[in-house]
Design an enzyme around this catalytic site. Structure first.
Site, short mmCIF file in Angstrom:
data_model
loop_
_atom_site.label_atom_id
_atom_site.label_comp_id
_atom_site.label_asym_id
_atom_site.label_seq_id
_atom_site.Cartn_x
_atom_site.Cartn_y
_atom_site.Cartn_z
N CYS A 113 32.66 39.80 41.41
CA CYS A 113 33.18 41.09 41.89
C CYS A 113 33.46 41.03 43.39
CB CYS A 113 32.16 42.18 41.60
SG CYS A 113 32.54 43.75 42.40
N CYS A 122 30.91 43.58 45.35
CA CYS A 122 29.45 43.43 45.38
C CYS A 122 29.01 42.83 46.72
CB CYS A 122 28.99 42.54 44.23
SG CYS A 122 28.72 43.41 42.68
N HIS A 150 26.59 47.26 41.10
CA HIS A 150 27.84 47.07 40.36
C HIS A 150 27.90 47.93 39.11
CE1 HIS A 150 31.37 44.69 39.20
NE2 HIS A 150 30.88 44.67 37.98
N ASN A 191 39.80 56.35 42.16
CA ASN A 191 40.39 56.06 40.86
C ASN A 191 39.29 55.45 40.04
OD1 ASN A 191 43.11 56.66 41.15
ND2 ASN A 191 43.52 54.70 42.12
N SER A 231 40.85 48.91 39.69
CA SER A 231 40.96 47.47 39.52
C SER A 231 39.60 46.85 39.23
CB SER A 231 41.54 46.84 40.79
OG SER A 231 40.75 47.21 41.91
N HIS A 284 33.10 48.39 39.76
CA HIS A 284 32.15 48.64 40.85
C HIS A 284 32.45 50.02 41.46
CE1 HIS A 284 29.33 46.78 43.85
NE2 HIS A 284 29.63 47.94 44.40
N HIS A 319 33.55 52.66 43.62
CA HIS A 319 34.26 52.62 44.91
C HIS A 319 35.36 53.67 44.95
CE1 HIS A 319 36.98 50.34 42.33
NE2 HIS A 319 37.94 50.56 43.20
N GLN A 370 38.80 55.07 47.76
CA GLN A 370 39.74 54.61 48.78
C GLN A 370 40.00 55.72 49.80
OE1 GLN A 370 43.19 52.33 47.82
NE2 GLN A 370 42.67 52.23 45.65
P1 H2U Z 1 41.33 50.50 43.19
O1 H2U Z 1 40.33 49.99 42.20
O2 H2U Z 1 41.37 52.03 43.21
O3 H2U Z 1 42.67 49.88 43.01
O4 H2U Z 1 40.78 50.11 44.64
C1 H2U Z 1 40.48 48.79 45.00
C2 H2U Z 1 41.18 48.43 46.28
O5 H2U Z 1 40.56 47.25 46.78
C3 H2U Z 1 42.64 48.12 46.12
O6 H2U Z 1 43.38 49.06 46.88
C4 H2U Z 1 41.53 46.49 47.46
C5 H2U Z 1 42.79 46.71 46.68
O7 H2U Z 1 43.92 46.60 47.52
N1 H2U Z 1 41.06 45.10 47.55
C6 H2U Z 1 40.76 44.56 48.77
O8 H2U Z 1 40.95 45.23 49.81
N2 H2U Z 1 40.25 43.30 48.87
C7 H2U Z 1 40.04 42.49 47.78
O9 H2U Z 1 39.54 41.39 47.92
C8 H2U Z 1 40.44 42.95 46.44
C9 H2U Z 1 40.89 44.38 46.31
ZN ZN Z 2 30.43 44.64 42.07
#
Ligand code: H2U
Ligand code: ZN
Length: 347
Positions: free
Chosen positions: A50, A53, A113, A153, A161, A164, A166, A168
């Site tokens: 992840c 994490c 996580h 989201n 994505s 975990h 999180h 934004q």
């Molecule tokens: P979402 O799960 O809402 O997409 O948010 C995750 C964000 O994490 C996503 O905008 C960022 C993605 O650009 N990200 C990073 O900044 N670094 C990473 O190593 C992977 C994902």
């Molecule tokens: Zn994680």
């Protein structure tokens, strides 16, 4: 006589100035389309693969610290950049473009996580609220930031994505469309009534009760009269305040509590990790006091009648206007009747 529980009708959203079509008689139509797979929470407290994490590597060669509370970092794939061009190109009134600058960050809500907002616990949730406030203050103080959008989201269905926990932050120099609309409607209402639009709306909802989901001393969660998504809700503070940093310590704790109550009911609805997009709408960070703006949160969840059938915004909704089948009152009643204890924490 128009019967809002049976007859097709339109409802007006005073915050956006748009109408939604409500067709309560359609709830019984059969579904033979796509079935979603129910979302399960992650099983392990730390996942070595992840990128959120503690201690793990991220894209671009960064490594997360061994954080213990919340952790904020600049998005490695930021949609807005602080130093890009702000030039305007308007060769024709029909071909207009403007450079947009801003800052995008990611907030890890917890080092764990396998948890979600619903299962973080009150203390950790208050830590998340404090982080949202700190980020609003820090980014909002910048002269190149006019608005700070905090959001989450959750679930693959909404495009998250990673399981975990999180959220934004996208902080932009200009106002996003939804904020520009809500600013105009709230300004107009305040000019006419000298009270906030959402303060007046909340007073009505508290009197009627039929769309209230849950509440505490400082906040109320309602399915808005004009909801588009089946189980859409708004979290509204009883006191009109413009931005998150204006919350008193008691209101911060109450915000943690109302979020917990709301997402717990969501998870309990179909006994899955309930997907949604949620976010806070606060006043522009332009230095003005904004007495018209009433801070609030929107939850937009896509699930419709079970964990596997979701609402799509397609067809008439894209080409005409949004539409819903289940009424806001029926959705609120279902959410209200759910247990306040999370299904995973029940014996
Ligand atoms: P979402 O799960 O809402 O997409 O948010 C995750 C964000 O994490 C996503 O905008 C960022 C993605 O650009 N990200 C990073 O900044 N670094 C990473 O190593 C992977 C994902
Ligand atoms: Zn994680």
């Amino acid at each position: 006589m128009l019967d809002l529980t049976e007859d097709p009708h339109r409802r007006f959203n005073p915050l956006t100035g748009e109408w939604v079509l409500v067709s309560p008689h359609r709830t019984k139509r059969p579904w033979q389309g796509q079935m979603e797979k129910p979302a399960r929470p992650a099983a392990v407290p730390h996942d070595p693969t992840c990128y959120l994490c503690p201690g793990n590597p991220r894209a671009g060669g960064h490594r997360n610290p061994g954080y213990t509370g919340t952790f904020v970092f600049d998005n490695d794939f930021a949609a807005l950049l602080p130093a890009s061009s702000r030039e305007t190109i308007e060769d024709s009134p029909l071909l207009r473009a403007r450079g947009e600058t801003g800052i995008c960050r990611v907030i890890c809500f917890s080092p764990r996580h396998d948890l979600t907002l619903a299962r973080l616990g009150q203390d950790a949730l208050e830590g998340v609220v404090a982080t949202w406030i700190g980020q609003t203050l820090e980014l909002g103080a910048r002269p190149d930031i006019g608005y700070v959008q905090l959001f989450e989201n959750r679930g693959e269905m909404m495009g998250a994505s990673n399981p975990h926990p999180h959220g934004q932050i996208w902080a932009s120099s200009t106002l996003p469309n939804e904020i520009a609309r809500e600013l105009a409607t709230q300004t107009e209402w305040f000019a006419a009534h000298r009270r906030t639009l959402l303060g007046d709306y909340l007073a009505l909802e508290l009197k009627r009760g039929e769309r209230i989901v849950c509440s505490n001393e400082h906040f109320v969660t309602v399915v808005p009269f004009w909801a588009v998504w089946p189980f859409e809700t708004m979290v509204i503070p009883r006191r009109a305040l413009a931005r998150m940093p204006e919350l008193t310590p008691a209101e911060c704790a109450a915000l943690g509590d109302i979020l917990l109550q709301t997402v717990t009911r969501y998870d309990n609805l179909f006994e899955v990790s309930f997907p949604y997009s949620m976010g806070f709408h606060q006043a522009p960070t332009d230095g003005a006091p904004h007495p018209e703006w009433h801070f609030h949160a929107h939850f937009y969840p896509p699930l419709l009648r079970s964990a596997t059938v979701r609402k799509f915004m397609v067809g008439y909704e894209l080409l005409g206007m949004p539409q819903r089948d289940i009424t806001a009152e029926a959705a609120a009643a279902r959410l209200r009747e759910l247990p306040a204890v999370h299904y995973l924490d029940r014996e």
